[in-house]
Structures are given as C-alpha cells and as structure tokens.
Motif scaffolding. Structure first.
Motif, PDB file in Angstrom:
ATOM      1  N   GLN A   1       0.742  -1.019  -0.202  1.00  0.00           N
ATOM      2  CA  GLN A   1      -0.007   0.079  -0.410  1.00  0.00           C
ATOM      3  C   GLN A   1       1.193   1.090   0.334  1.00  0.00           C
ATOM      4  OE1 GLN A   1      -1.710   0.701   3.992  1.00  0.00           O
ATOM      5  NE2 GLN A   1      -4.516   1.203   2.599  1.00  0.00           N
ATOM      6  N   GLU A   2       1.692   1.114   0.279  1.00  0.00           N
ATOM      7  CA  GLU A   2       2.793   2.099   0.533  1.00  0.00           C
ATOM      8  C   GLU A   2       3.791   2.549  -0.138  1.00  0.00           C
ATOM      9  OE1 GLU A   2       3.940   5.180   3.098  1.00  0.00           O
ATOM     10  OE2 GLU A   2       2.167   4.790   3.109  1.00  0.00           O
TER      11      GLU A   2
ATOM     12  N   ASP B   1      -4.723   1.692  -6.067  1.00  0.00           N
ATOM     13  CA  ASP B   1      -4.322   3.153  -4.874  1.00  0.00           C
ATOM     14  C   ASP B   1      -3.449   4.093  -4.682  1.00  0.00           C
ATOM     15  OD1 ASP B   1      -6.957   1.869  -2.556  1.00  0.00           O
ATOM     16  OD2 ASP B   1      -6.257   0.085  -4.084  1.00  0.00           O
ATOM     17  N   LEU B   2      -2.278   3.350  -5.225  1.00  0.00           N
ATOM     18  CA  LEU B   2      -0.957   3.849  -4.834  1.00  0.00           C
ATOM     19  C   LEU B   2      -0.802   4.466  -6.225  1.00  0.00           C
ATOM     20  CD1 LEU B   2       1.637   4.498  -3.287  1.00  0.00           C
ATOM     21  CD2 LEU B   2       2.923   2.165  -5.059  1.00  0.00           C
ATOM     22  N   LYS B   3      -1.121   4.426  -7.330  1.00  0.00           N
ATOM     23  CA  LYS B   3      -1.053   5.180  -7.939  1.00  0.00           C
ATOM     24  C   LYS B   3      -2.554   6.378  -7.958  1.00  0.00           C
ATOM     25  CE  LYS B   3      -1.760   5.251 -13.548  1.00  0.00           C
ATOM     26  NZ  LYS B   3      -0.716   3.967 -14.875  1.00  0.00           N
ATOM     27  N   SER B   4      -3.093   6.268  -7.691  1.00  0.00           N
ATOM     28  CA  SER B   4      -3.857   7.123  -7.738  1.00  0.00           C
ATOM     29  C   SER B   4      -4.182   8.266  -6.796  1.00  0.00           C
ATOM     30  CB  SER B   4      -5.272   6.653  -6.914  1.00  0.00           C
ATOM     31  OG  SER B   4      -6.496   5.551  -7.971  1.00  0.00           O
TER      32      SER B   4
ATOM     33  N   GLY C   1       6.996   1.171  -7.584  1.00  0.00           N
ATOM     34  CA  GLY C   1       6.535  -0.030  -7.764  1.00  0.00           C
ATOM     35  C   GLY C   1       6.087  -0.531  -8.883  1.00  0.00           C
ATOM     36  N   ASP C   2       4.551  -1.707  -8.776  1.00  0.00           N
ATOM     37  CA  ASP C   2       4.059  -1.989  -9.625  1.00  0.00           C
ATOM     38  C   ASP C   2       2.728  -1.040  -9.490  1.00  0.00           C
ATOM     39  OD1 ASP C   2       2.675  -4.496 -10.747  1.00  0.00           O
ATOM     40  OD2 ASP C   2       1.388  -4.276  -9.715  1.00  0.00           O
ATOM     41  N   ALA C   3       3.034   0.050  -9.221  1.00  0.00           N
ATOM     42  CA  ALA C   3       1.817   1.486  -9.589  1.00  0.00           C
ATOM     43  C   ALA C   3       2.522   1.950 -11.218  1.00  0.00           C
ATOM     44  CB  ALA C   3       1.905   2.459  -8.860  1.00  0.00           C
ATOM     45  N   ASN C   4       3.675   1.291 -11.667  1.00  0.00           N
ATOM     46  CA  ASN C   4       4.246   1.808 -12.823  1.00  0.00           C
ATOM     47  C   ASN C   4       4.378   1.118 -14.150  1.00  0.00           C
ATOM     48  OD1 ASN C   4       5.276   4.144 -13.845  1.00  0.00           O
ATOM     49  ND2 ASN C   4       6.798   2.747 -14.038  1.00  0.00           N
ATOM     50  N   SER C   5       3.798  -0.417 -13.232  1.00  0.00           N
ATOM     51  CA  SER C   5       3.360  -1.317 -14.560  1.00  0.00           C
ATOM     52  C   SER C   5       1.814  -1.193 -15.306  1.00  0.00           C
ATOM     53  CB  SER C   5       3.199  -2.486 -14.320  1.00  0.00           C
ATOM     54  OG  SER C   5       3.947  -3.152 -12.482  1.00  0.00           O
TER      55      SER C   5
END
Length: 305
Positions: free
Chosen positions: A11-12, A254-257, A273-277
């Motif tokens: 989440q972080e 959530d993180l990307k938002s 991280g994976d928010a950039n995938s």
C-alpha cells in the motif's frame, strides 16, 4: 497476497520487498524493515504534505497490572507502536463494540515497516516520529478542529476490522452473532459509527475522500485474480449513486491514484513499484472527471493544516 503485512507494505510502496510474514518491525526473521525512501508517505513528506496514522488501542495508559485503560496518554507520551499487543481489561471498554478486549496489530500499518516513517527501533516517546502515530480518539478532535493531515491512515483494532470475533460474540441490530459472522458485524458496526463522523467534518465536505480498504481475501489459495476484494470510495467528488466500476483494480491502483492526486512520484517522474506497471489502472473511473489531479491540492493543504 497472504498474509496481511505484505499488503500494507505494498500500500505504501507498490512492492512487498519479499516480505511474506506478519512479523512486527525489527523482529526476526529479518526483512520486515525497509530502509528505502521510495514509498508514499516519504514522498509526501519530501513534498511538504502531511501524513498521519490513527491506530486504535495505542497510546492508552495502563493499570497496575499492565493492562489498558480508557485514559489517553498526554501527547508527549505517545510512542511509535512497534510491537503488537492484545488483552482483556476491566478498566478498558471499547467505544465501538462495548467489550473489554483490545488487539493492536503492527501488520495493519505499512508506515511501521519503513525506517524513515517509523523513526528507528525506538518504542519510547523520544522517537522523533512519535507524533505521527495518534490514538484513534485523536481523530475526532482533529476533525472537529479541521487539523487532519493531507493523507491519513485509520486502522481499527482487530476486533473492529472484521478480523477477529469477540470471545462472547456481538449483538448487532438485535441479533447475536458468533464466529466469522460476529467479526463481520463488529466491523460493520465500526464503519457505521466512524464513517458518518468523518462525513460530517469540514475536511470531508471540502472535497475529501474516504477509502474503505481490505488487505486480502479469505482462503489459503487466494493469491489469484479469481478472488476479489471489496473497496469503497466515498467522496463529494466520487460519481456516487452506488456506482460500480467494472475496471480491474489491484492494490497498486490505490497507490497510483494517490500519487496522481498529491503529485508525488519516484525519480524519473514514474509511479512507485508495481503502480508503474503497464495496465495498472487508477481510480479515475470512480471519480468525477479531473478529480485525481494535484491541481488545487496545496491550497486545500494550506487551509486545513
């Protein structure tokens, strides 16, 4: 993922850093404490935006037997809660479920697993990050005085988050529940109490957002997309009217938002991280057009802090 802790680290940071346990920070086996600054709250701090963690059952005075009471400690005695604890005390009555049981778990707060947001291995009031971790009772005061942070993590204890049933079950709307049904009823009761309190605040009414977030699904083989989690967004800027999005989301969404909303990114102006995938969707479909932008956010921050 299973168990809980990797999801809160994710989440972080959009990454669980190989952590696949529920160990408290600084406990063996190692790997549960990260020295990276590439996570959401650290980026908020660098951008001059505030964050705060409200955790139920922390920062309460203890009786002569070392058990909790309902007395909130003075602010200068608050600590960073680096160890989980639970128990039953006749000097403590939970304000939501009415029981004498308490149960705080570190695994449900991702901030505690990063050195720059846990202040180091110091569980005393001398920890420089102690003021970032407030007892849940403080939330009501901060809402009343319009002093909430830009980003707040609000975590009920394990009896109020649908995780663990009370020993004697729970009476809810005239029905006595036990076992899993009790745990769910306890969580619903908590939300039914605290969500209206937040929605009555000026911070919420001024384009705030509440996100009700679950960490994992049930079952031992649930690390796949055939198992889904509920997530509820409540906001004056949400589409509302019980709108159900059919877009595929993960915890990285959530993180990307929030990175988009607050305008904070990893080096190279990329998501964490994976928010950039590729294929990670943000929550744009849940909000009115243009809501997930950082425009005007600093003006909101200056007004509320």
């Amino acid at each position: 993922m299973h168990p809980s802790e990797p999801n809160y680290i994710w989440q972080e940071a959009g990454n669980n850093f190989g952590v696949l346990n529920d160990n408290d920070p600084y406990k063996n086996p190692g790997g549960t404490n990260q020295n990276t600054t590439l996570h959401l709250s650290a980026l908020l701090e660098q951008a001059g935006l505030s964050w705060k963690s409200y955790q139920e059952d922390i920062d309460l005075a203890k009786n002569a037997n070392g058990l909790l009471t309902n007395t909130v400690l003075p602010r200068n005695q608050w600590t960073v809660p680096l160890s989980s604890f639970s128990g039953t005390s006749t000097d403590y009555t939970n304000p939501y479920n009415g029981s004498n049981q308490y149960n705080f778990a570190c695994k449900h707060d991702g901030h505690l697993f990063f050195t720059d947001t846990n202040g180091g291995n110091d569980p005393t009031p001398a920890n420089p990050l102690a003021s970032k971790y407030a007892p849940l009772q403080q939330l009501k005061e901060d809402l009343a005085h319009n002093k909430v942070a830009s980003y707040s993590l609000i975590t009920p204890d394990q009896f109020n988050d649908s995780h663990t049933a009370l020993t004697n079950g729970f009476d809810y709307h005239g029905v006595h529940y036990t076992g899993d049904q009790s745990a769910v009823a306890q969580g619903d009761n908590f939300l039914a109490t605290i969500i209206p309190e937040i929605m009555r605040s000026d911070a919420y009414k001024d384009d705030g957002a509440i996100v009700i977030w679950w960490d994992e699904s049930e079952g031992t083989n649930a690390n796949d997309f055939s198992h889904t989690l509920e997530e509820i967004v409540i906001s004056p800027l949400a589409k509302g009217n019980a709108y159900e999005s059919l877009v595929n989301y993960t915890h990285s969404s959530d993180l990307k938002s929030w990175e988009e909303l607050f305008g904070v990114y990893a080096p190279g102006h990329v998501f964490l991280g994976d928010a950039n995938s590729p294929g990670t969707n943000d929550f744009s479909d849940l909000f009115k057009k243009g809501a997930l932008t950082s425009k005007g956010w600093r003006e909101w921050t200056n007004k509320h802090e």
